[in-house]
Design a protein around this motif. Sequence first.
Motif: not given
Length: 454
Positions: A445, A265, A420, A280, A411
Amino acid sequence: MTTERAAALSPDRRRELMARLLAKKAAAAGIPVLPRTGAPLDCSHEQRRIWLAGQALPEAAPANVTLGVALTGELDLTRLSAALAALVAGHEALRTRYVQVEGLPYQDVRPAQPVPLELVDLTCLPEEDREAEALDLALAAAGERFDLARGPLLRLTVYRLGPVEHRLFLVCHHIAGDGGSIALVAAELAAGYSGAAPVAPPSHQYADYAAWSLERARRRVPERLPYWRERLAGIEPVFPRVPYSPAGAGRGSASVAARTGRDTVDRLRAGGPLTPFAVLLAGYLMLLHRLSGRRDLVVGTVTSGRARRELEPVVGCFINLVPLRVHLPGDFPVLAARVRETVAGALANEIPFDALVSGIGGHRLPGVYPAFQAAFVHRDDPAPPPDWAGLHARLWEHEVDDPSFDLGLTATPRGAEYELALTGRLARFSAADLAAHLKTLLAILDDPAGEWRL
């Protein structure tokens, strides 16, 4: 006071008068405390939305709010029961029932009464089976419905796994509490059990917030509704309509969960001043694009109305639903930046969700959530449980499926990772579908500029 007289005052006197004036203005802008006459009190927009959803389609009402704590040590049930009674006595929302007047709900605050505490003894089972059985029973209890007209709206169950092993599970109807409320409940239960000095009731109760927020909405909605009419004009469902079954067939839901590193992230945030929320949600939008083939998408998220200090210790439902409409560009960095801008615009024009839905009009279909079918929730990092005197406490993890939306992503930061959880209605997604979609999301991601590029 004239300008000449003010000029004649000493600096200290002027500062004193200014402080008094500011204090008066702050008091006038504060949340008034309503007199309690015994008459029914107005519900907030949040309460009305939840009540009406339950009346229209009970099986699609928001999921209950839950708290699970694993306790090791000699648990005193008498002390726990007394702590629960003190908690309910201090918070009106936990002892309120709902009466209907001309088709709308009103709050009827009841006097404090003992709240049932159920003990389920699982020591008759093989030791290796007790934990799983307790979890199964807790998840079943989490889905049980409450009678809003009669109450009470919370239940506390203790599952005994052994002489010094217990699992505490509290279930609260969403109309009476939210995630922030459960944190307050956990702290007060632990403090009460531990023999701490009784927590003074908050200066304001939820009914005070409800009346104040209704008045605030009366001012804000006419000013902000044009933004939403323009923003949501011509929206289409993300997914094809699912045939509605009056019997509720196929309205169950399932969840799958996986974890990804925070470094993933953080790497995606490096392209600009982006929050984990924006990153996200951008990945989730890319997944929705792959599932639907659409670039014009609306996703709902939640906000908390606890912006004022006097509301921090109040138990009640403060969350609001906010639609986020995003037109997907061609690459991830631009998408994440667009998400950030969309969130800023939506929050600057936020109004109660039920007022938004009524204001934009459109035909409402049974079993279809208005304005959006997909939801995204970014939670705070779960705090460790408070201290329980003489006991070792830890969070008792569980996940309650919410059937309100066709597809939802939650999340939750967990140390160096993000958990998640993808939840979907079984009328649209099987558990195998959800697992495959979550795998795709993790791949997006991990490499949003690769084969997942829009």
